[in-house]
Design a protein around this motif. Structure first.
Motif, PDB file in Angstrom:
ATOM      1  N   ALA A  52      -5.553  -4.822 -12.817  1.00 24.70           N
ATOM      2  CA  ALA A  52      -4.727  -5.912 -12.300  1.00 24.70           C
ATOM      3  C   ALA A  52      -4.915  -5.950 -10.793  1.00 24.70           C
ATOM      4  CB  ALA A  52      -3.250  -5.705 -12.653  1.00 24.70           C
ATOM      5  N   SER A  53      -5.368  -7.086 -10.267  1.00 21.26           N
ATOM      6  CA  SER A  53      -5.697  -7.217  -8.853  1.00 21.26           C
ATOM      7  C   SER A  53      -4.695  -8.145  -8.158  1.00 21.26           C
ATOM      8  CB  SER A  53      -7.116  -7.773  -8.674  1.00 21.26           C
ATOM      9  OG  SER A  53      -8.067  -6.961  -9.331  1.00 21.26           O
ATOM     10  N   VAL A  54      -4.064  -7.638  -7.095  1.00 22.81           N
ATOM     11  CA  VAL A  54      -3.105  -8.433  -6.330  1.00 22.81           C
ATOM     12  C   VAL A  54      -3.867  -9.180  -5.244  1.00 22.81           C
ATOM     13  CG1 VAL A  54      -1.090  -8.372  -4.831  1.00 22.81           C
ATOM     14  CG2 VAL A  54      -1.242  -6.826  -6.800  1.00 22.81           C
ATOM     15  N   LEU A  55      -3.766 -10.515  -5.257  1.00 25.15           N
ATOM     16  CA  LEU A  55      -4.473 -11.314  -4.262  1.00 25.15           C
ATOM     17  C   LEU A  55      -3.590 -11.703  -3.089  1.00 25.15           C
ATOM     18  CD1 LEU A  55      -6.597 -13.767  -6.443  1.00 25.15           C
ATOM     19  CD2 LEU A  55      -7.202 -11.515  -5.566  1.00 25.15           C
ATOM     20  N   SER A  56      -2.306 -11.895  -3.330  1.00 21.99           N
ATOM     21  CA  SER A  56      -1.463 -12.421  -2.262  1.00 21.99           C
ATOM     22  C   SER A  56      -0.015 -12.023  -2.491  1.00 21.99           C
ATOM     23  CB  SER A  56      -1.580 -13.949  -2.209  1.00 21.99           C
ATOM     24  OG  SER A  56      -0.707 -14.489  -1.235  1.00 21.99           O
ATOM     25  N   THR A  57       0.738 -11.877  -1.423  1.00 22.24           N
ATOM     26  CA  THR A  57       2.165 -11.599  -1.519  1.00 22.24           C
ATOM     27  C   THR A  57       2.865 -12.091  -0.262  1.00 22.24           C
ATOM     28  OG1 THR A  57       3.817  -9.899  -1.968  1.00 22.24           O
ATOM     29  CG2 THR A  57       2.044  -9.298  -0.502  1.00 22.24           C
ATOM     30  N   VAL A  58       4.093 -12.536  -0.435  1.00 18.01           N
ATOM     31  CA  VAL A  58       4.945 -12.928   0.684  1.00 18.01           C
ATOM     32  C   VAL A  58       6.246 -12.146   0.561  1.00 18.01           C
ATOM     33  CG1 VAL A  58       6.249 -14.791   1.772  1.00 18.01           C
ATOM     34  CG2 VAL A  58       3.962 -15.241   0.865  1.00 18.01           C
ATOM     35  N   ILE A  59       6.598 -11.422   1.598  1.00 17.35           N
ATOM     36  CA  ILE A  59       7.820 -10.605   1.603  1.00 17.35           C
ATOM     37  C   ILE A  59       8.701 -11.049   2.757  1.00 17.35           C
ATOM     38  CG2 ILE A  59       8.765  -8.271   1.839  1.00 17.35           C
ATOM     39  CD1 ILE A  59       6.239  -7.188   0.562  1.00 17.35           C
TER      40      ILE A  59
ATOM     41  N   CYS B  67       4.962 -12.237  -5.252  1.00 16.65           N
ATOM     42  CA  CYS B  67       3.647 -11.600  -5.379  1.00 16.65           C
ATOM     43  C   CYS B  67       2.841 -12.349  -6.441  1.00 16.65           C
ATOM     44  CB  CYS B  67       3.816 -10.134  -5.763  1.00 16.65           C
ATOM     45  SG  CYS B  67       2.305  -9.157  -5.622  1.00 16.65           S
ATOM     46  N   GLN B  68       1.940 -13.223  -5.969  1.00 16.78           N
ATOM     47  CA  GLN B  68       1.085 -13.983  -6.871  1.00 16.78           C
ATOM     48  C   GLN B  68      -0.041 -14.644  -6.078  1.00 16.78           C
ATOM     49  OE1 GLN B  68       2.541 -17.713  -8.555  1.00 16.78           O
ATOM     50  NE2 GLN B  68       4.394 -17.568  -7.294  1.00 16.78           N
ATOM     51  N   PRO B  69      -1.177 -14.833  -6.730  1.00 12.51           N
ATOM     52  CA  PRO B  69      -1.468 -14.432  -8.100  1.00 12.51           C
ATOM     53  C   PRO B  69      -1.858 -12.960  -8.203  1.00 12.51           C
ATOM     54  CG  PRO B  69      -3.344 -15.575  -7.185  1.00 12.51           C
ATOM     55  CD  PRO B  69      -2.269 -15.614  -6.132  1.00 12.51           C
ATOM     56  N   ILE B  70      -1.489 -12.376  -9.338  1.00 15.28           N
ATOM     57  CA  ILE B  70      -1.968 -11.054  -9.731  1.00 15.28           C
ATOM     58  C   ILE B  70      -2.915 -11.293 -10.901  1.00 15.28           C
ATOM     59  CG2 ILE B  70      -1.318  -8.763 -10.570  1.00 15.28           C
ATOM     60  CD1 ILE B  70       1.526  -9.343  -9.505  1.00 15.28           C
ATOM     61  N   LEU B  71      -4.191 -11.052 -10.692  1.00 14.69           N
ATOM     62  CA  LEU B  71      -5.174 -11.324 -11.733  1.00 14.69           C
ATOM     63  C   LEU B  71      -5.237 -10.154 -12.708  1.00 14.69           C
ATOM     64  CD1 LEU B  71      -8.096 -13.035  -9.780  1.00 14.69           C
ATOM     65  CD2 LEU B  71      -6.220 -14.083 -11.063  1.00 14.69           C
ATOM     66  N   ALA B  72      -4.745 -10.381 -13.927  1.00 16.12           N
ATOM     67  CA  ALA B  72      -4.765  -9.359 -14.970  1.00 16.12           C
ATOM     68  C   ALA B  72      -6.046  -9.499 -15.777  1.00 16.12           C
ATOM     69  CB  ALA B  72      -3.554  -9.520 -15.879  1.00 16.12           C
ATOM     70  N   THR B  73      -6.783  -8.398 -15.880  1.00 19.24           N
ATOM     71  CA  THR B  73      -8.053  -8.403 -16.604  1.00 19.24           C
ATOM     72  C   THR B  73      -8.016  -7.348 -17.701  1.00 19.24           C
ATOM     73  OG1 THR B  73      -9.080  -6.770 -15.136  1.00 19.24           O
ATOM     74  CG2 THR B  73      -9.218  -9.083 -14.479  1.00 19.24           C
ATOM     75  N   THR B  74      -9.135  -7.207 -18.398  1.00 21.29           N
ATOM     76  CA  THR B  74      -9.182  -6.228 -19.486  1.00 21.29           C
ATOM     77  C   THR B  74      -9.125  -4.798 -18.983  1.00 21.29           C
ATOM     78  OG1 THR B  74     -11.601  -6.283 -19.432  1.00 21.29           O
ATOM     79  CG2 THR B  74     -10.478  -7.768 -20.986  1.00 21.29           C
ATOM     80  N   ASP B  75      -9.426  -4.579 -17.713  1.00 21.89           N
ATOM     81  CA  ASP B  75      -9.461  -3.206 -17.206  1.00 21.89           C
ATOM     82  C   ASP B  75      -8.746  -3.039 -15.874  1.00 21.89           C
ATOM     83  OD1 ASP B  75     -11.171  -4.621 -15.644  1.00 21.89           O
ATOM     84  OD2 ASP B  75     -12.909  -3.297 -15.919  1.00 21.89           O
TER      85      ASP B  75
ATOM     86  N   ARG C   4       0.837  -1.211   0.000  1.00 20.41           N
ATOM     87  CA  ARG C   4       0.000   0.000   0.000  1.00 20.41           C
ATOM     88  C   ARG C   4       0.865   1.252   0.000  1.00 20.41           C
ATOM     89  NH1 ARG C   4      -3.333  -2.870   3.517  1.00 20.41           N
ATOM     90  NH2 ARG C   4      -2.351  -1.906   5.341  1.00 20.41           N
ATOM     91  N   LEU C   5       1.985   1.224   0.734  1.00 21.57           N
ATOM     92  CA  LEU C   5       2.872   2.389   0.777  1.00 21.57           C
ATOM     93  C   LEU C   5       3.489   2.672  -0.583  1.00 21.57           C
ATOM     94  CD1 LEU C   5       4.598   1.720   4.213  1.00 21.57           C
ATOM     95  CD2 LEU C   5       3.004   3.570   3.673  1.00 21.57           C
ATOM     96  N   TYR C   6       3.457   1.683  -1.469  1.00 20.81           N
ATOM     97  CA  TYR C   6       3.948   1.885  -2.836  1.00 20.81           C
ATOM     98  C   TYR C   6       2.817   1.886  -3.857  1.00 20.81           C
ATOM     99  CZ  TYR C   6       8.917   2.347  -2.201  1.00 20.81           C
ATOM    100  OH  TYR C   6      10.152   2.857  -1.890  1.00 20.81           O
ATOM    101  N   GLY C   7       1.617   2.200  -3.386  1.00 27.00           N
ATOM    102  CA  GLY C   7       0.500   2.417  -4.301  1.00 27.00           C
ATOM    103  C   GLY C   7      -0.137   1.168  -4.852  1.00 27.00           C
ATOM    104  N   ILE C   8       0.099   0.002  -4.213  1.00 31.46           N
ATOM    105  CA  ILE C   8      -0.502  -1.255  -4.662  1.00 31.46           C
ATOM    106  C   ILE C   8      -1.513  -1.704  -3.623  1.00 31.46           C
ATOM    107  CG2 ILE C   8      -0.094  -3.659  -5.295  1.00 31.46           C
ATOM    108  CD1 ILE C   8       2.774  -2.857  -5.972  1.00 31.46           C
ATOM    109  N   ASP C   9      -2.759  -1.758  -4.001  1.00 28.12           N
ATOM    110  CA  ASP C   9      -3.811  -2.184  -3.074  1.00 28.12           C
ATOM    111  C   ASP C   9      -4.075  -3.671  -3.256  1.00 28.12           C
ATOM    112  OD1 ASP C   9      -4.296   0.312  -1.900  1.00 28.12           O
ATOM    113  OD2 ASP C   9      -5.550   0.917  -3.588  1.00 28.12           O
ATOM    114  N   VAL C  10      -3.827  -4.432  -2.209  1.00 24.01           N
ATOM    115  CA  VAL C  10      -4.193  -5.843  -2.211  1.00 24.01           C
ATOM    116  C   VAL C  10      -5.718  -5.931  -2.104  1.00 24.01           C
ATOM    117  CG1 VAL C  10      -3.981  -8.027  -0.961  1.00 24.01           C
ATOM    118  CG2 VAL C  10      -2.005  -6.509  -1.168  1.00 24.01           C
ATOM    119  N   VAL C  11      -6.323  -6.879  -2.827  1.00 25.13           N
ATOM    120  CA  VAL C  11      -7.770  -7.060  -2.749  1.00 25.13           C
ATOM    121  C   VAL C  11      -8.168  -7.197  -1.277  1.00 25.13           C
ATOM    122  CG1 VAL C  11      -9.680  -8.583  -3.348  1.00 25.13           C
ATOM    123  CG2 VAL C  11      -7.886  -8.112  -5.032  1.00 25.13           C
TER     124      VAL C  11
END
Length: 892
Positions: A867-874, A857-865, A682-689
């Motif tokens: 890209a949704s991040v579902l999960s990540t391990v850091i 960082c996976q899965p990232i669901l790429a769609t026609t409109d 989130r601090l880098y502008g990526i919102d996890v679902v």
């Protein structure tokens, strides 16, 4: 951060060996109280003029209280760095915080250089390193009081790339400038680094005199071989054999030691045992030798104590202000007619050409030089670095960047000493000159290759798999222009050869037309007419000429026609002339000195090799035609908060104890909770679902109500997170009962006591982005489709960080499964911009927060409109290097 120096402590990473502008080595380190006598001696050696400019007055003697103040510092508010050569202080730099003046982020800076070392660029070097130390301690500005007549000091500040603000008070100028890294500062630093490193290599490759220490008249000895080759090569300057007993060697006056040589010595070639190095180094320092070329073995190549001996040798060489090539080096070559240097152990050295060659292995180097001579590849310079204790491929690349006679660079690399620096230098050099490399290092072939491929791809380096292919490319890039496109015409008198060339070219990504078969009886005139027609055809970008000499006619006339066409340098021409000796000479265009020049036609034993070379040339031409891309820097990132969070979550260094419940080793890298990983994103502008953690069925239902149906319930343990059979996840749950039932089923099946409830995302193509700091090549980002099949097939694309805008956009097209993202079997393509944005932000997070050890960082669901991040391990750990490496002060 701190290390003991005798009884004292200071930041160990501030210690550095640096190159002065003349290519000589100087040692930098923080001051300690035991330096008091050295400081007094240094001050006493300054001229009256230098003392006046530094202290605004005579100041003939440094009183004890000032000595104590200069040598007793806290390394935070007050920092003092010494430049040392041969055990003596030759320059001093100091900053002191101005907190008492109400400027807690400003510090006053000053430095002074011994008179005999002024003009060597030591002032800018001290300023760089003081600025680096000050930035670590929270300072953002430097201030200085300078006499108006001291134009040199003001010039140092300005030339370093700082934006100065000046005010005058009589004869004194007050200077202020920010020290935070800027593009201007980095550009100036890189330019100075280029100049000093190129100069240091030039000192070795363009010496005016050579001493051979350990010269021998006995055939079979190393000292005999290297002296024989220097003499046989007709070196342009004097050669001085050094032998403790003989008055002459090979008919040349010999000297007992280097000290006894009456003239200046630039390069000392050392062929004595490791145990005799101490006296050699002392003699070379007294003689002001610039470079030591050590061909002796028995150092790290012998293992065990040899590694310790090599480290002692390197430390001693650098403390004496010299550069070291080797040990266990084959030697160096410079074919320039004004130099004529062959300081190698090789029996065969190629003639003059336009190729620079660097390798590490001495034994392989002999074979490489022999192959180059047989293949007609002429050299400008050759460097075999042996154990590469000091001078490396990076240094030699800097030299070739400044050498107009070197037009093609060949590398045989076994490892990368500093991969980030290699990438930066190679990327700049490859814009002007082709670099072709073989990388043979380590035993983990897959891991090594993916890293080197990413490094070379980012840098525009042409990677090949073998020495023959290396020279195939050398002959092409040396003599032919780059293709303007992929369209290739195959012309010849053999159907079989034409088909082989065509099939290989197509497999390599070229657009090859139907071969033009002129027939076995084609005359030279017919052959030439077909070549000229292809040169004039706008639909042809390159030509492969295949030729089998007919029994009844010699091939010289056909070769002459081909050579005449190639001399025009309109389009690249490569060839295969079978069953004919001497074809290399026959197809060579030469200058008045007999040196092969552009327009020579490369000829390969098989047409497949000719096609592969053209493919390498086309891919390189595409890379070079790309506009220079800036580093991808996404908006809406909070780097400072991210760094702060990570450091708060890190365990202390040296933590003892057993691994924790997640299996994290005490004191080692730790795996962040999913919540903390999501916070960093989130601090880098990526919102996890949106998701919540539930520890009971009721919690899960409540979470689902807040998130909004439909939802998914899933186990997030490492064993279950990415199961291909979806055994640990329940999808598309639309009501409370379904959520409660799913929670109970999964806790029973997995044994997990807490599960995640997550809002369902729009269906799309699952993608994966990963990051690791590869020990061989540096920070490495990967991309591919998520799931077990792409992972097992190795369908991943890799790029090094920092990620440029172009690399971020290209990354998602580099996998074999990339067509799925563009739309397949009637499906719509995904939103590439959204997917690229996620990749760019993850790359920035990994690069700007060096404590991050890995990201999955996976899965990232790429769609026609979107890209949704579902999960990540850091995973995070204590960084081995400091922040913002791209702006670090110069160091060896």
């Amino acid at each position: 951060m701190h290390s003991n120096a005798g009884p004292y402590e200071f930041p160990v990473h501030w210690v550095a060996d640096v190159l002065a502008s003349d290519g000589g080595v100087v040692h930098l380190r923080p001051v300690v109280p035991d330096d008091a006598d050295a400081m007094v001696e240094f001050h006493a050696g300054l001229s009256e003029r230098t003392r006046y400019l530094r202290y605004f007055g005579p100041y003939p003697v440094m009183p004890p209280r000032d000595v104590a103040r200069m040598t007793t510092v806290d390394h935070e508010q007050r920092v003092c760095l010494l430049a040392i050569l041969g055990g003596k202080v030759i320059a001093v730099g100091l900053y002191e915080g101005l907190a008492d003046a109400g400027k807690p982020t400003s510090a006053e800076v000053a430095f002074v250089v011994a008179d005999e070392h002024q003009g060597r660029g030591l002032g800018p070097i001290l300023l760089e390193h003081l600025a680096g130390a000050a930035a670590e301690n929270g300072f953002h500005r430097f201030e200085a009081e300078v006499l108006a007549e001291n134009r040199y000091m003001v010039g140092v500040f300005k030339a370093a790339g700082y934006e100065l603000r000046r005010s005058f008070d009589g004869s004194v100028v007050h200077v202020e400038f920010g020290i935070d890294p800027t593009e201007a500062l980095v550009a100036v630093r890189n330019a100075r680094e280029l100049a000093s490193e190129a100069r240091s290599v030039s000192n070795a490759l363009r010496p005016t005199s050579i001493a051979v220490i350990g010269a021998s008249a006995t055939p079979g000895k190393v000292g005999h071989a290297v002296l024989r080759n220097i003499i046989a090569g007709d070196f342009a300057g004097p050669v001085y054999p050094v032998h403790p007993e003989r008055r002459s060697v090979a008919g040349i006056r010999a000297y007992e030691s280097v000290r006894d040589i009456p003239d200046q010595v630039d390069l000392a070639v050392v062929a004595v045992p490791a145990d005799n190095m101490d006296q050699v180094l002392d003699d070379c320092l007294a003689k002001d030798v610039r470079t030591l070329l050590v061909v002796s073995s028995g150092f790290s190549d012998a293992g065990g104590r040899g590694k310790e001996s090599e480290q002692r040798l390197l430390s001693a060489v650098r403390s004496h202000g010299m550069r070291l090539i080797g040990p266990n080096a084959l030697g160096v070559v410079n074919t320039d007619r004004e130099v004529r240097l062959n300081a190698t152990l090789a029996p065969v050295v190629p003639g003059r050409g336009n190729v620079g060659f660097f390798c590490q292995s001495g034994a392989l180097g002999i074979a490489i030089l022999d192959t180059a001579a047989k293949r007609g590849v002429g050299l400008t310079t050759f460097v075999s670095a042996g154990n590469r204790a000091d001078v490396s491929g990076n240094d030699v690349l800097q030299y070739w960047d400044t050498d107009d006679s070197t037009e093609v660079v060949l590398l045989y690399l076994e490892s990368f000493g500093n991969p980030r620096k290699f990438g930066r230098i190679a990327r700049r050099l490859a814009r002007q000159k082709p670099i072709v490399a073989v990388h043979r290092g380590g035993i983990d072939v897959d891991r090594r290759r993916r890293g080197s491929e990413a490094l070379f791809e980012n840098s525009g380096v042409v990677q090949v798999d073998s020495i023959p292919e290396l020279f195939d490319c050398a002959t092409f890039f040396s003599y032919q222009p780059l293709p303007a496109g992929p369209r290739v015409a195959v012309i010849g008198n053999s159907t079989a050869l034409g088909i082989l060339a065509t099939h290989t070219g197509i497999r390599e990504g070229l657009d090859v037309a139907q071969p033009v078969d002129l027939g076995a009886a084609a005359t030279p005139e017919e052959f030439g007419a077909a070549i000229d027609a292809a040169l004039a055809d706008d639909a042809v970008d390159a030509i492969i000429a295949v030729f089998v000499p007919p029994v009844e006619a010699p091939p010289e006339a056909h070769a002459a026609v081909l050579l005449e066409a190639s001399r025009k340098l309109i389009k690249p021409i490569v060839s295969t002339f079978l069953a004919f000796d001497g074809v290399t000479e026959l197809l060579a265009a030469t200058d008045e000195h007999g040196v092969r020049v552009r327009g020579s036609v490369p000829s390969y034993p098989e047409p497949e090799r000719a096609a592969r070379v053209l493919a390498h040339g086309w891919r390189y031409a595409q890379w070079r035609a790309r506009p220079v891309s800036d580093t991808a820097r996404p908006e809406g990132t909070d780097v400072e908060t991210a760094r702060t969070r990570v450091r708060e979550w890190l365990p202390p260094l040296g933590t003892d104890g057993a691994p924790d419940a997640a299996g994290n080793a005490a004191g080692g890298p730790v795996t962040l909770t999913f919540e903390r990983s999501a916070e960093l994103l989130r601090l880098y502008g990526i919102d996890v679902v949106p998701f919540e953690v539930a520890s009971s069925a009721d919690d899960a239902v409540s979470a689902a109500e807040r998130l909004g149906y439909p939802v998914a319930v899933k186990a997030m343990g490492e064993r279950w997170r990415l199961r291909a059979d979806l055994a640990a996840v329940r999808l598309d749950l639309t009501g409370p009962q379904a959520v409660a039932d799913a929670f109970r089923e999964l806790t029973d099946a997995t044994g997990e006591t807490t599960l995640h409830v997550q809002r369902m995302a729009h269906k799309g193509i699952g993608c994966a982005v990963g990051y690791e700091n590869d020990p061989r090549v540096g920070p490495l980002l990967s991309f591919g489709l998520s799931g077990a099949v792409p992972e097992l097939l190795g369908d991943r694309a890799y790029r090094l960080l920092p990620l440029t805008d172009a690399a971020a956009q290209d990354l998602i097209t580099a996998t074999r499964s990339a067509p799925l993202l563009d739309g397949f079997a009637g499906e719509a393509g995904v939103d590439r911009a959204a997917l690229t944005d996620v990749i760019t932000r993850l790359a920035a997070l990994a690069y700007e927060v060096p404590e991050i050890a890995s990201i999955d960082c996976q899965p990232i669901l790429a769609t026609t409109d979107g890209a949704s991040v579902l999960s990540t391990v850091i995973r995070i750990g204590h960084a081995d290097d400091v922040l913002a490496q791209q702006a670090e002060p110069r160091r060896l």
